[in-house]
Design an enzyme around this catalytic site. Sequence first.
Site, PDB file in Angstrom:
ATOM      1  N   GLN A 191       2.360 -14.575   6.811  1.00  0.00           N
ATOM      2  CA  GLN A 191       3.577 -13.262   6.241  1.00  0.00           C
ATOM      3  C   GLN A 191       4.788 -12.873   6.804  1.00  0.00           C
ATOM      4  O   GLN A 191       5.404 -11.921   5.934  1.00  0.00           O
ATOM      5  CB  GLN A 191       2.236 -12.233   6.106  1.00  0.00           C
ATOM      6  CG  GLN A 191       1.346 -11.177   7.458  1.00  0.00           C
ATOM      7  CD  GLN A 191       0.760 -12.027   7.503  1.00  0.00           C
ATOM      8  OE1 GLN A 191      -0.033 -13.002   8.135  1.00  0.00           O
ATOM      9  NE2 GLN A 191      -0.094 -10.862   8.510  1.00  0.00           N
ATOM     10  N   LYS A 227       1.661  -2.406   5.639  1.00  0.00           N
ATOM     11  CA  LYS A 227       0.399  -3.413   5.892  1.00  0.00           C
ATOM     12  C   LYS A 227      -0.179  -4.511   4.507  1.00  0.00           C
ATOM     13  O   LYS A 227       1.104  -4.614   3.643  1.00  0.00           O
ATOM     14  CB  LYS A 227      -0.660  -2.557   5.313  1.00  0.00           C
ATOM     15  CG  LYS A 227      -0.341  -1.046   6.526  1.00  0.00           C
ATOM     16  CD  LYS A 227      -1.446  -1.106   8.029  1.00  0.00           C
ATOM     17  CE  LYS A 227      -0.962  -0.561   9.579  1.00  0.00           C
ATOM     18  NZ  LYS A 227       0.223  -1.269   9.230  1.00  0.00           N
ATOM     19  N   ASP A 228      -0.544  -4.945   4.554  1.00  0.00           N
ATOM     20  CA  ASP A 228      -1.245  -6.403   3.876  1.00  0.00           C
ATOM     21  C   ASP A 228      -1.503  -5.735   2.245  1.00  0.00           C
ATOM     22  O   ASP A 228      -1.481  -4.959   2.444  1.00  0.00           O
ATOM     23  CB  ASP A 228      -2.249  -7.297   4.059  1.00  0.00           C
ATOM     24  CG  ASP A 228      -1.691  -7.647   5.253  1.00  0.00           C
ATOM     25  OD1 ASP A 228      -1.670  -7.447   6.346  1.00  0.00           O
ATOM     26  OD2 ASP A 228      -1.501  -9.319   5.263  1.00  0.00           O
ATOM     27  N   LYS A 229      -1.126  -6.428   1.499  1.00  0.00           N
ATOM     28  CA  LYS A 229      -1.318  -6.425   0.147  1.00  0.00           C
ATOM     29  C   LYS A 229      -2.901  -6.492  -0.599  1.00  0.00           C
ATOM     30  O   LYS A 229      -3.284  -5.101  -0.525  1.00  0.00           O
ATOM     31  CB  LYS A 229      -0.156  -6.571  -1.516  1.00  0.00           C
ATOM     32  CG  LYS A 229      -0.436  -6.730  -2.426  1.00  0.00           C
ATOM     33  CD  LYS A 229       0.574  -7.037  -3.616  1.00  0.00           C
ATOM     34  CE  LYS A 229       0.275  -6.621  -4.744  1.00  0.00           C
ATOM     35  NZ  LYS A 229       1.243  -7.743  -6.011  1.00  0.00           N
ATOM     36  N   LYS A 262      -4.584   2.705   0.936  1.00  0.00           N
ATOM     37  CA  LYS A 262      -4.094   1.863  -0.590  1.00  0.00           C
ATOM     38  C   LYS A 262      -4.860   0.422  -0.492  1.00  0.00           C
ATOM     39  O   LYS A 262      -5.840   0.596  -0.057  1.00  0.00           O
ATOM     40  CB  LYS A 262      -2.289   1.658  -0.076  1.00  0.00           C
ATOM     41  CG  LYS A 262      -2.269   0.895   0.906  1.00  0.00           C
ATOM     42  CD  LYS A 262      -0.737   0.053   1.146  1.00  0.00           C
ATOM     43  CE  LYS A 262      -0.737  -0.650   1.922  1.00  0.00           C
ATOM     44  NZ  LYS A 262      -1.438  -2.062   2.072  1.00  0.00           N
TER      45      LYS A 262
END
Length: 338
Positions: A162, A78-80, A49
Amino acid sequence: MYSLNWPRAYGIPNSTATFKLCPEDFQVNELFEGQFSGEGEHIVLKIEKKGLTTEQVIKSLARLINKPIKLISYAGLKDKQALTTQWLSIHAPGEVIEGIETLEAPGWKILECTRHNKKLRPGFLSGNHFTITLRNVSDESDLIHRIEQIKFKGVPNYFGEQRFGRDGGNLIKAEEILVQGRKVKDRFLKGMYFSAARSWLYNLILSRRVKESSWNLPLLGDVIQLVGSNSIFVNDKSLDEQLLQRIGEKDVSPASPLPGRSKNLVKGTALQIINEVYAEWSAWLDGLEKNGLEEAWRANILYAEQIEYRINQGTVELSFVLPAGAYATVVLRELVQY
């Protein structure tokens, strides 16, 4: 109220750098111990992604395969703003979903498909491999010196910013639930807010230890955790040379609490520090206990393993492996200002 500028173990870096100019500058791949069984009730998908959160991918996948979101599980968020690969599982006993191997949508695609006899869940991961590109690095020699330093000594194992949501929004929500009695029906959101609250209190204790240069030293009464394990024991000596040696060998680490119902393990000097930090947050502590949270422990020291770097005209590509639940940004903040 919620300052996330935690003290650094090695001082403010001399070097500045640009980070996350594009998702490819922050690449994350999940690591597992063992292999999937190849059979069972769960379809397991390896997904790539970019520019999406894990939740957004799950919602998109659920729409495409016409399944409720609750049947889709993950091992880690997971991070954007990153290019990541991660595994998702779908509870589909005896079911074949035609064409799922080649499924894709804007921002994500499926790379692999197999089956497993258990659904994925947090704790399933052994770690994550990071490949990070830092651009416009102003002081390469200081960066290299710091990389060599953390190879052997590690960094404070803070929760990354985050964890707390944009502008500390998750902490504001936690305050509303724990102190003001607000009701939240969504179990996922409620759990996320509680996790943020516990992480905040852990970071406060660890930051106090960093300020006092004791984050990586065994204090009298400290809970000590075996690296890579949840096994713990209590240090009953003020200065234990053998324990110092084991810390230097990356075998054990002092640990700090994630608050909840306490088993009263910690003693002495370590307990005094914890109590002084907790004194201002009694309402949060009471709320966490009333909501059934149990005290847990997290190592103070985070070791980045398999560190490698390449330098090319002010651009540094850095790669390393961290255990599950650790944050790459807390490593980076000890290396450069970004």
